[in-house]
Design a protein around this motif. Sequence first.
Motif, PDB file in Angstrom:
ATOM      1  N   ASN A 178      40.072  -7.716  39.680  1.00 47.72           N
ATOM      2  CA  ASN A 178      39.747  -6.290  39.582  1.00 47.72           C
ATOM      3  C   ASN A 178      38.226  -6.091  39.609  1.00 47.72           C
ATOM      4  O   ASN A 178      37.601  -5.776  38.598  1.00 47.72           O
ATOM      5  CB  ASN A 178      40.331  -5.675  38.296  1.00 47.72           C
ATOM      6  CG  ASN A 178      41.830  -5.673  38.321  1.00 47.72           C
ATOM      7  OD1 ASN A 178      42.454  -5.847  39.363  1.00 47.72           O
ATOM      8  ND2 ASN A 178      42.439  -5.481  37.179  1.00 47.72           N
ATOM      9  N   GLY A 200      41.694  -6.669  27.417  1.00 46.04           N
ATOM     10  CA  GLY A 200      40.952  -7.014  28.631  1.00 46.04           C
ATOM     11  C   GLY A 200      41.781  -6.607  29.831  1.00 46.04           C
ATOM     12  O   GLY A 200      42.997  -6.557  29.740  1.00 46.04           O
ATOM     13  N   CYS A 201      41.128  -6.319  30.908  1.00 52.24           N
ATOM     14  CA  CYS A 201      41.903  -5.835  32.053  1.00 52.24           C
ATOM     15  C   CYS A 201      41.394  -6.488  33.329  1.00 52.24           C
ATOM     16  O   CYS A 201      40.716  -5.868  34.098  1.00 52.24           O
ATOM     17  CB  CYS A 201      41.809  -4.316  32.145  1.00 52.24           C
ATOM     18  SG  CYS A 201      42.925  -3.605  33.347  1.00 52.24           S
ATOM     19  N   PRO A 202      41.753  -7.720  33.585  1.00 51.13           N
ATOM     20  CA  PRO A 202      42.498  -8.650  32.735  1.00 51.13           C
ATOM     21  C   PRO A 202      41.569  -9.402  31.802  1.00 51.13           C
ATOM     22  O   PRO A 202      40.386  -9.512  32.079  1.00 51.13           O
ATOM     23  CB  PRO A 202      43.087  -9.624  33.761  1.00 51.13           C
ATOM     24  CG  PRO A 202      42.072  -9.664  34.842  1.00 51.13           C
ATOM     25  CD  PRO A 202      41.450  -8.319  34.886  1.00 51.13           C
ATOM     26  N   SER A 244      53.434  -5.310  35.101  1.00 51.42           N
ATOM     27  CA  SER A 244      51.981  -5.427  35.149  1.00 51.42           C
ATOM     28  C   SER A 244      51.501  -5.434  36.591  1.00 51.42           C
ATOM     29  O   SER A 244      52.292  -5.432  37.521  1.00 51.42           O
ATOM     30  CB  SER A 244      51.536  -6.710  34.469  1.00 51.42           C
ATOM     31  OG  SER A 244      51.565  -7.776  35.378  1.00 51.42           O
ATOM     32  N   CYS A 245      50.171  -5.461  36.745  1.00 56.23           N
ATOM     33  CA  CYS A 245      49.624  -5.450  38.098  1.00 56.23           C
ATOM     34  C   CYS A 245      49.402  -6.865  38.598  1.00 56.23           C
ATOM     35  O   CYS A 245      48.821  -7.040  39.670  1.00 56.23           O
ATOM     36  CB  CYS A 245      48.319  -4.670  38.132  1.00 56.23           C
ATOM     37  SG  CYS A 245      46.902  -5.623  37.620  1.00 56.23           S
ATOM     38  N   ASN A 246      49.794  -7.895  37.864  1.00 59.61           N
ATOM     39  CA  ASN A 246      49.594  -9.290  38.249  1.00 59.61           C
ATOM     40  C   ASN A 246      48.254  -9.834  37.854  1.00 59.61           C
ATOM     41  O   ASN A 246      48.066 -11.035  37.874  1.00 59.61           O
ATOM     42  CB  ASN A 246      49.640  -9.515  39.759  1.00 59.61           C
ATOM     43  CG  ASN A 246      51.007  -9.445  40.282  1.00 59.61           C
ATOM     44  OD1 ASN A 246      51.912  -9.742  39.560  1.00 59.61           O
ATOM     45  ND2 ASN A 246      51.148  -9.061  41.519  1.00 59.61           N
ATOM     46  N   GLY A 247      47.312  -8.972  37.582  1.00 62.73           N
ATOM     47  CA  GLY A 247      45.991  -9.450  37.223  1.00 62.73           C
ATOM     48  C   GLY A 247      46.102 -10.409  36.052  1.00 62.73           C
ATOM     49  O   GLY A 247      45.603 -11.525  36.082  1.00 62.73           O
ATOM     50  N   CYS A 248      46.799  -9.962  34.998  1.00 69.28           N
ATOM     51  CA  CYS A 248      46.936 -10.801  33.814  1.00 69.28           C
ATOM     52  C   CYS A 248      47.796 -12.014  34.109  1.00 69.28           C
ATOM     53  O   CYS A 248      47.561 -13.092  33.577  1.00 69.28           O
ATOM     54  CB  CYS A 248      47.553 -10.000  32.683  1.00 69.28           C
ATOM     55  SG  CYS A 248      46.433  -8.758  32.066  1.00 69.28           S
ATOM     56  N   GLY A 254      46.570  -8.270  27.917  1.00 71.22           N
ATOM     57  CA  GLY A 254      46.125  -7.195  28.798  1.00 71.22           C
ATOM     58  C   GLY A 254      46.184  -5.830  28.151  1.00 71.22           C
ATOM     59  O   GLY A 254      47.097  -5.506  27.393  1.00 71.22           O
ATOM     60  N   THR A 255      45.191  -5.018  28.491  1.00 71.46           N
ATOM     61  CA  THR A 255      45.083  -3.690  27.909  1.00 71.46           C
ATOM     62  C   THR A 255      46.286  -2.814  28.222  1.00 71.46           C
ATOM     63  O   THR A 255      46.696  -2.008  27.399  1.00 71.46           O
ATOM     64  CB  THR A 255      43.801  -3.013  28.445  1.00 71.46           C
ATOM     65  OG1 THR A 255      42.726  -3.903  28.218  1.00 71.46           O
ATOM     66  CG2 THR A 255      43.534  -1.712  27.772  1.00 71.46           C
ATOM     67  N   CYS A 256      46.855  -2.966  29.414  1.00 67.53           N
ATOM     68  CA  CYS A 256      47.930  -2.029  29.752  1.00 67.53           C
ATOM     69  C   CYS A 256      49.160  -2.259  28.885  1.00 67.53           C
ATOM     70  O   CYS A 256      49.940  -1.336  28.671  1.00 67.53           O
ATOM     71  CB  CYS A 256      48.242  -2.041  31.249  1.00 67.53           C
ATOM     72  SG  CYS A 256      49.040  -3.499  31.855  1.00 67.53           S
ATOM     73  N   ARG A 277      44.341  -1.615  40.407  1.00 65.21           N
ATOM     74  CA  ARG A 277      45.389  -2.156  39.554  1.00 65.21           C
ATOM     75  C   ARG A 277      46.785  -1.913  40.106  1.00 65.21           C
ATOM     76  O   ARG A 277      47.775  -2.053  39.384  1.00 65.21           O
ATOM     77  CB  ARG A 277      45.228  -1.615  38.140  1.00 65.21           C
ATOM     78  CG  ARG A 277      44.079  -2.313  37.445  1.00 65.21           C
ATOM     79  CD  ARG A 277      43.456  -1.527  36.341  1.00 65.21           C
ATOM     80  NE  ARG A 277      42.314  -2.226  35.771  1.00 65.21           N
ATOM     81  CZ  ARG A 277      41.101  -2.214  36.290  1.00 65.21           C
ATOM     82  NH1 ARG A 277      40.851  -1.541  37.411  1.00 65.21           N
ATOM     83  NH2 ARG A 277      40.121  -2.877  35.721  1.00 65.21           N
ATOM     84  N   VAL A 304      45.185   1.730  32.238  1.00 63.49           N
ATOM     85  CA  VAL A 304      45.045   2.691  33.335  1.00 63.49           C
ATOM     86  C   VAL A 304      46.333   3.452  33.612  1.00 63.49           C
ATOM     87  O   VAL A 304      46.320   4.465  34.288  1.00 63.49           O
ATOM     88  CB  VAL A 304      44.632   2.014  34.659  1.00 63.49           C
ATOM     89  CG1 VAL A 304      43.162   1.717  34.689  1.00 63.49           C
ATOM     90  CG2 VAL A 304      45.450   0.798  34.949  1.00 63.49           C
ATOM     91  N   PHE A 305      47.444   2.940  33.106  1.00 65.40           N
ATOM     92  CA  PHE A 305      48.722   3.602  33.405  1.00 65.40           C
ATOM     93  C   PHE A 305      49.136   4.562  32.300  1.00 65.40           C
ATOM     94  O   PHE A 305      50.301   4.918  32.200  1.00 65.40           O
ATOM     95  CB  PHE A 305      49.818   2.552  33.597  1.00 65.40           C
ATOM     96  CG  PHE A 305      49.452   1.458  34.549  1.00 65.40           C
ATOM     97  CD1 PHE A 305      49.042   1.751  35.838  1.00 65.40           C
ATOM     98  CD2 PHE A 305      49.514   0.129  34.169  1.00 65.40           C
ATOM     99  CE1 PHE A 305      48.683   0.744  36.717  1.00 65.40           C
ATOM    100  CE2 PHE A 305      49.159  -0.882  35.044  1.00 65.40           C
ATOM    101  CZ  PHE A 305      48.744  -0.576  36.318  1.00 65.40           C
TER     102      PHE A 305
HETATM  103  S1  SF4 Z   1      45.829  -5.231  31.680  1.00 64.57           S
HETATM  104 FE1  SF4 Z   1      44.870  -4.652  33.612  1.00 64.57          FE
HETATM  105  S2  SF4 Z   1      44.814  -6.545  34.795  1.00 64.57           S
HETATM  106 FE2  SF4 Z   1      46.279  -6.856  33.148  1.00 64.57          FE
HETATM  107  S3  SF4 Z   1      48.252  -6.328  34.055  1.00 64.57           S
HETATM  108 FE3  SF4 Z   1      47.455  -4.494  33.016  1.00 64.57          FE
HETATM  109  S4  SF4 Z   1      46.410  -3.364  34.615  1.00 64.57           S
HETATM  110 FE4  SF4 Z   1      46.672  -5.446  35.370  1.00 64.57          FE
END
Ligand code: SF4
Lengths: 150, 407
Positions: free
Chosen positions: B149, A117-119, A20-24, A86-88, B64, A94-95
């Motif tokens: 974000n 949610g993102c996040p 993940s991107c750490n956001g979550c 998280g949506t990802c 992201r 987004v990925f």
């Molecule tokens: S859902 Fe969005 S915020 Fe959460 S880990 Fe994935 S890219 Fe990052």
Amino acid sequence: MKLNKYFERSLWVFHLNTGSCNGCDIEIVAGLTPRYDLERFGIKLVGSPKHADVLLVTGPVTSKMADRVKRVYAQTPDPKAVIVVGTCGISGGVFYNSYNLSGSIDKVIPVDVYVPGCPPRPEAIINGVLQAWIKLEKLRKTLKDNSPAK
Amino acid sequence: MSNKTYSIPIGPVHPSLKEPMTFHFEIYGERIEKVHLAPGDNHRGIEFMGRQRNPIQIIYLAERICGICSASHPFAFCQAVENAMGIEVPEKAQYIRAIIAELERIHSHILWAGVAAHELGFDSVLFLSWRAREEVLDLLEYLTGNRINYGIFMIGGVRRDITSEQITRIKKTLDYYKEIYGKLEDIFLNDPTIALRTKKVGILSKEEAIQLSAVGPTARASGLNKDVRQDQPYAAYADLEVQAITPEVYSGKVNGDVYDRIVVRLLEIVQSIQIIEQCLANLPEGEIVAEEKLVKLLNLIKKAQGEGIGRHEAPRGEVIHYVKLNQSELPEVWKARAPTYNNLMPWIPMLIGQQIADIPIVLASIDPCIACMDRVTILDRKSGQKNILTKDDLHKLSVEKTRRMAQ
Ligand code: SF4
């Protein structure tokens, strides 16, 4: 606050990042710290899947992590619930068009609760954990009712 | 390798970097003799995906790359595209960008302080600092619409204005941080136990920092006077005269240890507050974005040709984005270099000679956030006996060491 019948015992959670991107991930920790305070429900992050009732999984599952995710899932004792945060992790987010993903998470392991949610906000994560909890208590009950000892 | 050393693999789940990664430590008794790093578990192919999207879409992908630095990457990326296309960013947007970037620094440094305290076994301090961090997240949400974000950057400017009534709210939050800063500083810099665990631990000398091109607070804590905001001012920083902070300011000398890294980060919180105050005092009037209509902007991008570079001092150090546009909607090349990439190699001199119990705090000291170090296997090569150490055990070792030293 009066607890309902689902709050039989404390819930231990293992958090697994699959790319993940750490956001979550930081929102999960934010959920545990005083503002949102998941711990008041007896929910605790643990350091090993072997102690956990619930897996909180974030991230889109990179190819290298797919096998680890399966192993962590196998190591978690039954009955267990899996929450995707998280949506990802739900759809790739987004990925979605990466060449290096084995995900979404439900392609790799069975998932019980999705928190989009993102996040997602910490409130949403807390709600997701509580949903999983309710499911888990029901599972426990069926297990108990059907156990041969009875 | 002598037959007395043990090999300890850690990972690969060690997120919060762009890549969770695998470590192999060779241990002699309690002492670390060798460190091998194997990143790549978190590889999502971001640059590859970027080449199939137009630059406006890439902004959201760049956010992201890392949820903690979700202002830094779009900041650098937008600058790179503007650089390539020759877009002039309105002055007000420059200031808003700087304000958001500094707010992000405050949130990131407090987040780090909490994680560092957790690694030492001070969970109460983790909770205290993360509670304090919520205030700046509230403010970011108020200004941008998101806690994380932020989605505020746009090529040629920003997407949301800061109005005069919002300024009052920003000032209120800054006052809150000025008030609690003394407390944070007292806990981290005057507590004898934290000093025992962090002084003379994980030392990175100035020479090593130069050789391994460390960046950000990691480099500054070793006495390197480098900061993009000072060396090559961009956006509003050109008007502000930012000075790189090295630990001399506080203690008069540079040791390059974990303690110094705490000092630098804490002082940078104060610096960020000052920068935001200056920005607010001088906030110009005017437009916030060079080209409001996205379709028109996209058309300009389609016609543009050229290369651009964007640099920004992220909370963890310098981030560089490179973009090459070639008269197409999609960029021909997009390259992002995040600060932790530079700060990985300095881990090795920091870790060699340290004890196992120091691994968590030394790893955390460059600010990659070790959230999920999966587990450690100790393999006794002679007897072939295997012990599994979970992240918890490692954490326990660290906490026990704190207790021992506190007695
Ligand atoms: S859902 Fe969005 S915020 Fe959460 S880990 Fe994935 S890219 Fe990052």
